[in-house]
Design an enzyme around this catalytic site. Structure first.
Site, PDB file in Angstrom:
ATOM      1  N   ARG A 184      21.470 -14.867   6.357  1.00  0.00           N
ATOM      2  CA  ARG A 184      21.012 -13.521   5.998  1.00  0.00           C
ATOM      3  C   ARG A 184      21.977 -12.826   5.047  1.00  0.00           C
ATOM      4  NH1 ARG A 184      19.144 -11.722  11.981  1.00  0.00           N
ATOM      5  NH2 ARG A 184      17.018 -12.543  11.932  1.00  0.00           N
TER       6      ARG A 184
ATOM      7  N   ARG B 290      12.087  -8.250   6.485  1.00  0.00           N
ATOM      8  CA  ARG B 290      13.292  -9.020   6.788  1.00  0.00           C
ATOM      9  C   ARG B 290      14.291  -8.124   7.512  1.00  0.00           C
ATOM     10  NH1 ARG B 290      12.667 -13.988   7.038  1.00  0.00           N
ATOM     11  NH2 ARG B 290      14.909 -14.286   6.790  1.00  0.00           N
TER      12      ARG B 290
ATOM     13  N   HIS C 156       8.355   3.783   9.980  1.00  0.00           N
ATOM     14  CA  HIS C 156       8.101   3.012  11.194  1.00  0.00           C
ATOM     15  C   HIS C 156       6.806   3.489  11.830  1.00  0.00           C
ATOM     16  CE1 HIS C 156       9.058   0.575  14.678  1.00  0.00           C
ATOM     17  NE2 HIS C 156       8.748   1.603  15.465  1.00  0.00           N
TER      18      HIS C 156
ATOM     19  N   SER D 131       0.823  -1.212   0.000  1.00  0.00           N
ATOM     20  CA  SER D 131       0.000   0.000   0.000  1.00  0.00           C
ATOM     21  C   SER D 131       0.860   1.266   0.000  1.00  0.00           C
ATOM     22  CB  SER D 131      -0.972  -0.001   1.189  1.00  0.00           C
ATOM     23  OG  SER D 131      -0.276   0.008   2.420  1.00  0.00           O
TER      24      SER D 131
ATOM     25  N   LEU E 269      18.616  -0.445  15.203  1.00  0.00           N
ATOM     26  CA  LEU E 269      17.200  -0.581  14.859  1.00  0.00           C
ATOM     27  C   LEU E 269      16.423   0.698  15.108  1.00  0.00           C
ATOM     28  CD1 LEU E 269      14.854  -2.528  14.042  1.00  0.00           C
ATOM     29  CD2 LEU E 269      14.552  -2.967  16.491  1.00  0.00           C
TER      30      LEU E 269
END
Length: 214
Positions: A66, A92, A110, A15, A145
């Site tokens: 990864r 991921r 976020h 979206s 993060l």
């Protein structure tokens, strides 16, 4: 003259991808050159195909770790030669090698008003904490993060009747407004990373980025 080359990474419905595609139709600075997914069944791939944008699928389950998966992604992304890489619901965890390779040209959105509620389950955590507002943040991606420099935030009031589902819906609507805006600012070179911070139209942004009022 084509605009800045943008590659968008997705895992699902796309979206936010659609919102950026829609913006690119009237904003010549945005030139989406590729959409990559780790899932072949991601509906966002159909959105890209409908818009005549090249797509690629790199299935993470085919890689033993990864780093090898990220290296395969990097090879495909680099073949498109992007000025900007946009994470739009890409589910991921990225390696430090991937992040450092695209440092300064990798952004994410976020679902919280960072630095509040980094990580997952942000809507439930905002409700549990008794917050008066909730929202979303577009930010540069760094190895830590959800800690990269914010570009733009949008907030919505939390009311007594709100649930996790209602907050998800309200925040999604804000995402679809501010993500294309951030991409446009970068592609048009209105937004620049300087030694002293992030500047929009040569005005230094605060620690939360630009505050968007929908």
């Amino acid at each position: 003259m084509p605009g800045k080359s943008v590659v968008i990474l997705i895992s699902g419905s796309g979206s936010n991808l659609q919102a950026i595609i829609d913006a690119s139709k009237t904003d010549a600075s945005i030139n989406i050159v590729g959409v990559l997914s780790n899932r072949a069944d991601a509906y966002g791939l159909q959105r890209a195909t409908d818009a005549q944008i090249p797509t690629a699928v790199i299935d993470h389950t085919l890689y033993s770790d990864r780093l090898s998966f990220d290296q395969a992604m990097m090879a495909q992304i680099d073949a498109w030669n992007p000025d900007l890489v946009v994470l739009a619901g890409f589910m991921r965890i990225l390696t430090s090698e991937f992040v450092s390779h695209y440092e300064g040209r990798l952004i994410n959105i976020h679902p919280s008003l960072l630095p509040k509620f980094k990580g997952t389950q942000t809507h439930a955590r905002a409700l549990e904490a008794g917050e008066s507002e909730h929202g979303c943040t577009v930010h540069y991606v760094t190895e830590e993060l959800d800690a990269g420099a914010p570009i733009i935030q949008a907030a919505t009031p939390i009311v007594a009747a709100d649930t996790v589902e209602s907050l998800i819906d309200k925040v999604h609507k804000l995402e679809h407004q501010i993500y294309p805006l951030a991409v446009s600012w970068i592609c048009s070179e209105r937004l620049k990373s300087r030694d002293d911070g992030i500047a929009l139209d040569d005005e230094l942004l605060g620690p939360s980025g630009f505050r968007f009022i929908g």
